[in-house]
Design a protein around this motif. Sequence first.
Motif, PDB file in Angstrom:
ATOM      1  N   MET A   1       0.828  -1.133   0.117  1.00 31.25           N
ATOM      2  CA  MET A   1      -0.013   0.000  -0.024  1.00 31.25           C
ATOM      3  C   MET A   1       0.806   1.468   0.092  1.00 31.25           C
ATOM      4  O   MET A   1       1.945   1.408   0.510  1.00 31.25           O
ATOM      5  N   ILE A   2       0.278   2.185  -0.762  1.00 32.59           N
ATOM      6  CA  ILE A   2       1.268   3.578  -0.776  1.00 32.59           C
ATOM      7  C   ILE A   2       1.531   4.288   0.502  1.00 32.59           C
ATOM      8  O   ILE A   2       2.441   4.824   0.750  1.00 32.59           O
ATOM      9  N   TYR A   3       0.521   3.899   1.453  1.00 31.82           N
ATOM     10  CA  TYR A   3       0.537   4.863   2.683  1.00 31.82           C
ATOM     11  C   TYR A   3       2.057   4.113   3.410  1.00 31.82           C
ATOM     12  O   TYR A   3       2.726   4.966   3.957  1.00 31.82           O
ATOM     13  N   ASN A   4       2.148   2.747   3.303  1.00 24.82           N
ATOM     14  CA  ASN A   4       3.264   2.282   4.092  1.00 24.82           C
ATOM     15  C   ASN A   4       4.598   2.728   3.330  1.00 24.82           C
ATOM     16  O   ASN A   4       5.575   2.951   3.930  1.00 24.82           O
ATOM     17  N   LEU A   5       4.457   2.802   1.970  1.00 22.68           N
ATOM     18  CA  LEU A   5       5.756   3.241   1.320  1.00 22.68           C
ATOM     19  C   LEU A   5       6.193   4.619   1.934  1.00 22.68           C
ATOM     20  O   LEU A   5       7.347   4.977   2.207  1.00 22.68           O
ATOM     21  N   ILE A   6       5.236   5.595   1.910  1.00 25.76           N
ATOM     22  CA  ILE A   6       5.310   6.945   2.418  1.00 25.76           C
ATOM     23  C   ILE A   6       5.876   6.952   3.673  1.00 25.76           C
ATOM     24  O   ILE A   6       6.863   7.751   4.060  1.00 25.76           O
ATOM     25  N   ILE A   7       5.480   6.003   4.514  1.00 30.11           N
ATOM     26  CA  ILE A   7       5.635   6.043   6.262  1.00 30.11           C
ATOM     27  C   ILE A   7       7.192   5.883   6.053  1.00 30.11           C
ATOM     28  O   ILE A   7       8.166   6.184   6.684  1.00 30.11           O
ATOM     29  N   TYR A   8       7.685   4.702   5.208  1.00 24.62           N
ATOM     30  CA  TYR A   8       9.114   4.327   5.237  1.00 24.62           C
ATOM     31  C   TYR A   8      10.106   5.503   4.492  1.00 24.62           C
ATOM     32  O   TYR A   8      11.193   5.488   5.011  1.00 24.62           O
ATOM     33  N   VAL A   9       9.713   5.875   3.447  1.00 20.31           N
ATOM     34  CA  VAL A   9      10.468   7.249   3.128  1.00 20.31           C
ATOM     35  C   VAL A   9      10.492   8.337   4.256  1.00 20.31           C
ATOM     36  O   VAL A   9      11.513   8.970   4.141  1.00 20.31           O
ATOM     37  N   TRP A 131      -3.471   7.418  12.612  1.00 22.90           N
ATOM     38  CA  TRP A 131      -2.413   6.546  12.001  1.00 22.90           C
ATOM     39  C   TRP A 131      -2.990   5.219  11.566  1.00 22.90           C
ATOM     40  O   TRP A 131      -3.400   4.415  12.379  1.00 22.90           O
ATOM     41  N   TYR A 132      -2.726   4.839  10.303  1.00 21.41           N
ATOM     42  CA  TYR A 132      -3.527   3.763   9.728  1.00 21.41           C
ATOM     43  C   TYR A 132      -3.051   2.490  10.138  1.00 21.41           C
ATOM     44  O   TYR A 132      -4.217   1.632  10.386  1.00 21.41           O
ATOM     45  N   ASN A 133      -1.988   2.182  10.386  1.00 17.07           N
ATOM     46  CA  ASN A 133      -1.636   0.816  10.955  1.00 17.07           C
ATOM     47  C   ASN A 133      -1.868   0.654  12.275  1.00 17.07           C
ATOM     48  O   ASN A 133      -2.654  -0.624  12.729  1.00 17.07           O
ATOM     49  N   TYR A 134      -1.848   1.564  13.328  1.00 15.32           N
ATOM     50  CA  TYR A 134      -2.153   1.353  14.395  1.00 15.32           C
ATOM     51  C   TYR A 134      -3.740   1.220  14.744  1.00 15.32           C
ATOM     52  O   TYR A 134      -4.383   0.347  15.354  1.00 15.32           O
ATOM     53  N   LEU A 135      -4.399   1.970  13.986  1.00 13.62           N
ATOM     54  CA  LEU A 135      -6.048   1.864  13.831  1.00 13.62           C
ATOM     55  C   LEU A 135      -6.577   0.679  13.546  1.00 13.62           C
ATOM     56  O   LEU A 135      -7.460  -0.064  14.030  1.00 13.62           O
ATOM     57  N   HIS A 136      -5.858   0.060  12.528  1.00 14.89           N
ATOM     58  CA  HIS A 136      -6.345  -1.160  11.747  1.00 14.89           C
ATOM     59  C   HIS A 136      -6.053  -2.212  12.819  1.00 14.89           C
ATOM     60  O   HIS A 136      -7.007  -3.129  12.768  1.00 14.89           O
ATOM     61  N   ILE A 137      -4.950  -2.287  13.239  1.00 11.05           N
ATOM     62  CA  ILE A 137      -4.712  -3.634  14.268  1.00 11.05           C
ATOM     63  C   ILE A 137      -5.585  -3.417  15.633  1.00 11.05           C
ATOM     64  O   ILE A 137      -6.140  -4.363  16.268  1.00 11.05           O
ATOM     65  N   LEU A 138      -5.947  -2.164  16.049  1.00 11.23           N
ATOM     66  CA  LEU A 138      -6.887  -1.873  17.338  1.00 11.23           C
ATOM     67  C   LEU A 138      -8.131  -2.518  16.774  1.00 11.23           C
ATOM     68  O   LEU A 138      -8.652  -3.074  17.626  1.00 11.23           O
ATOM     69  N   LYS A 139      -8.444  -2.042  15.525  1.00 15.35           N
ATOM     70  CA  LYS A 139     -10.030  -2.741  15.046  1.00 15.35           C
ATOM     71  C   LYS A 139      -9.836  -4.237  15.293  1.00 15.35           C
ATOM     72  O   LYS A 139     -10.919  -4.910  15.554  1.00 15.35           O
ATOM     73  N   HIS A 140      -9.054  -4.525  14.495  1.00 12.37           N
ATOM     74  CA  HIS A 140      -8.580  -6.005  14.667  1.00 12.37           C
ATOM     75  C   HIS A 140      -8.727  -6.941  15.773  1.00 12.37           C
ATOM     76  O   HIS A 140      -9.152  -8.013  15.935  1.00 12.37           O
ATOM     77  N   PRO A 154     -13.886  20.036   4.356  1.00 11.98           N
ATOM     78  CA  PRO A 154     -14.126  19.669   3.027  1.00 11.98           C
ATOM     79  C   PRO A 154     -12.592  19.340   2.591  1.00 11.98           C
ATOM     80  O   PRO A 154     -12.689  18.627   1.235  1.00 11.98           O
ATOM     81  N   ASP A 155     -11.748  20.134   2.567  1.00 12.29           N
ATOM     82  CA  ASP A 155     -10.446  20.158   1.725  1.00 12.29           C
ATOM     83  C   ASP A 155      -9.553  18.792   2.351  1.00 12.29           C
ATOM     84  O   ASP A 155      -8.323  18.382   1.883  1.00 12.29           O
ATOM     85  N   GLN A 156      -9.929  18.259   3.407  1.00 17.15           N
ATOM     86  CA  GLN A 156      -9.384  17.138   3.941  1.00 17.15           C
ATOM     87  C   GLN A 156      -9.345  15.733   2.975  1.00 17.15           C
ATOM     88  O   GLN A 156     -10.246  15.640   2.290  1.00 17.15           O
ATOM     89  N   ILE A 157      -8.312  15.066   3.078  1.00 14.84           N
ATOM     90  CA  ILE A 157      -7.912  14.029   2.027  1.00 14.84           C
ATOM     91  C   ILE A 157      -9.299  12.927   2.252  1.00 14.84           C
ATOM     92  O   ILE A 157      -9.735  12.211   1.147  1.00 14.84           O
ATOM     93  N   PHE A 158      -9.898  12.514   3.485  1.00 14.10           N
ATOM     94  CA  PHE A 158     -10.798  11.517   3.662  1.00 14.10           C
ATOM     95  C   PHE A 158     -12.025  11.963   2.522  1.00 14.10           C
ATOM     96  O   PHE A 158     -12.760  11.094   2.066  1.00 14.10           O
ATOM     97  N   ARG A 164      -9.837   8.109  -1.151  1.00 14.88           N
ATOM     98  CA  ARG A 164     -10.926   6.960  -0.539  1.00 14.88           C
ATOM     99  C   ARG A 164     -10.128   5.803   0.023  1.00 14.88           C
ATOM    100  O   ARG A 164     -10.397   5.535   0.975  1.00 14.88           O
ATOM    101  N   GLN A 165      -9.107   5.382  -0.349  1.00 17.78           N
ATOM    102  CA  GLN A 165      -8.271   4.104   0.168  1.00 17.78           C
ATOM    103  C   GLN A 165      -7.864   4.743   1.676  1.00 17.78           C
ATOM    104  O   GLN A 165      -7.936   3.603   2.491  1.00 17.78           O
ATOM    105  N   TYR A 166      -7.271   5.679   1.714  1.00 15.27           N
ATOM    106  CA  TYR A 166      -6.775   6.154   3.011  1.00 15.27           C
ATOM    107  C   TYR A 166      -7.792   6.258   4.190  1.00 15.27           C
ATOM    108  O   TYR A 166      -7.703   6.116   5.168  1.00 15.27           O
ATOM    109  N   GLY A 167      -8.978   6.883   3.515  1.00 14.66           N
ATOM    110  CA  GLY A 167     -10.139   7.302   4.135  1.00 14.66           C
ATOM    111  C   GLY A 167     -10.813   6.227   4.988  1.00 14.66           C
ATOM    112  O   GLY A 167     -11.555   6.275   6.050  1.00 14.66           O
TER     113      GLY A 167
END
Length: 425
Positions: A1-9, A131-140, A154-158, A164-167
């Motif tokens: 996922m592009i989010y994780n690539l951005i995090i590592y960069v 934070w995408y990964n923290y939140l998804h693991i918490l939900k899991h 309205p100007d937020q990425i969501f 949409r994917q990050y949202g």
Amino acid sequence: MIYNLIIYVYLLGVAIYSRFNEKVRKMWRGEREAFRILKEKVDPDARYVWFHAASLGEFEQGRPLMEQLRKEHPDYKILLTFFSPSGYEVRKNYEGADIITYLPLDTITNARRFLRTIHPVMAFFIKYEFWYNYLHILKHRNVPVYSVSSIFRPDQIFFKWYGRQYGRVLNCFTHFFVQNEQSKALLAKIGITNVSIVGDTRFDRVLQIKEAAKQLPIVEAFIEESGDRSQETGDYTNKPKVFVAGSSWPPDEEIFIKYFNAHRDWKLIIAPHVIGEDHLKQIEKLLDGRKVIRYSECSENSEYSERLADAEVLIVNCFGLLSSIYHYGDVAYVGGGFGVGIHNLLEAAVWDVPVFFGPNNQRFQEAQGLKKGGGFEISDYEVFERQMNRLMADGAYLAAQGQMAGQYVKGKAGATQEVLNNVLL
């Protein structure tokens, strides 16, 4: 996922930049030390409630919630994490939490390791933290997660087609406690309805601060307070008018200093946002030969007492006093509105003081509310002069504007208890 690539960069960029920037270096080291701190301090038998705040402002929003939770449910322990050094370095010794640390960057590995170590029973993310990964693991793991004092625009990425994917990260929250109707409506458009409008917990926090305000003998000596204190208000009955400028920047100072150089019957207290020597000298130069004293030069029983009472301007070149200093003002100015955005208007308004602020305030709901009474947006010197002249000339108008500012704060309080009444404790 592009989010994780951005995090590592981003992680690589932080590692490199930390060699050249002290603030980034503190964050880099802090994130790396977080797991050591957790290993040393985590009680495996305790039930932890996790609060995450990006920085100091978000911490102040979460603080009333942490303290009320501890009061009502002392069986829980509190973990507090920060993203920014400006939050962690200031509040790393905060007594209201059992463990305080930086939040390790949001990689999948870090998130899994962090949550395996803590096993939180619930989590509160303050305002803008997603934070995408923290939140998804918490939900899991079926951990209830709450977004507190959040506000959406309205100007937020969501709300963009490309976000949409990050949202999807928003679906990880058990409930949103938002500040306004617009936020609820925006979330509804993308199918999120687990939302309550409760307002902003900062209103509760500034009322707490007011209750705990310090008496400041140096400020009292500066404004030559005399006579008896009122039994009703605690104020002195005889003092000159005082203008308090808090968290000011050069564009702010150029405006109000010019005005008060021509109106020397008012005392002026300046607590600049930056207290470096270059900035202090710049302020003193603008003051055009007025009698100035710095707070650091004074002590309650020193040879400066006579000079202090004779001074026209007090420059507060230390931190931690501003919220109490506003109590001594008749009119306040909160800086930052000619830059990235205004600082804390509520700390001044809670004292029944009319508040000036600059034009960059559209993102600040409290500024929009105070414009209806108790607050004044200024765009240049002429606007400030016109409004300040009216406040000076009409005591009844000044008092009425101050009362409206205070009532605005009091009328918005209560979000903390509403949140606690609706979480799964």
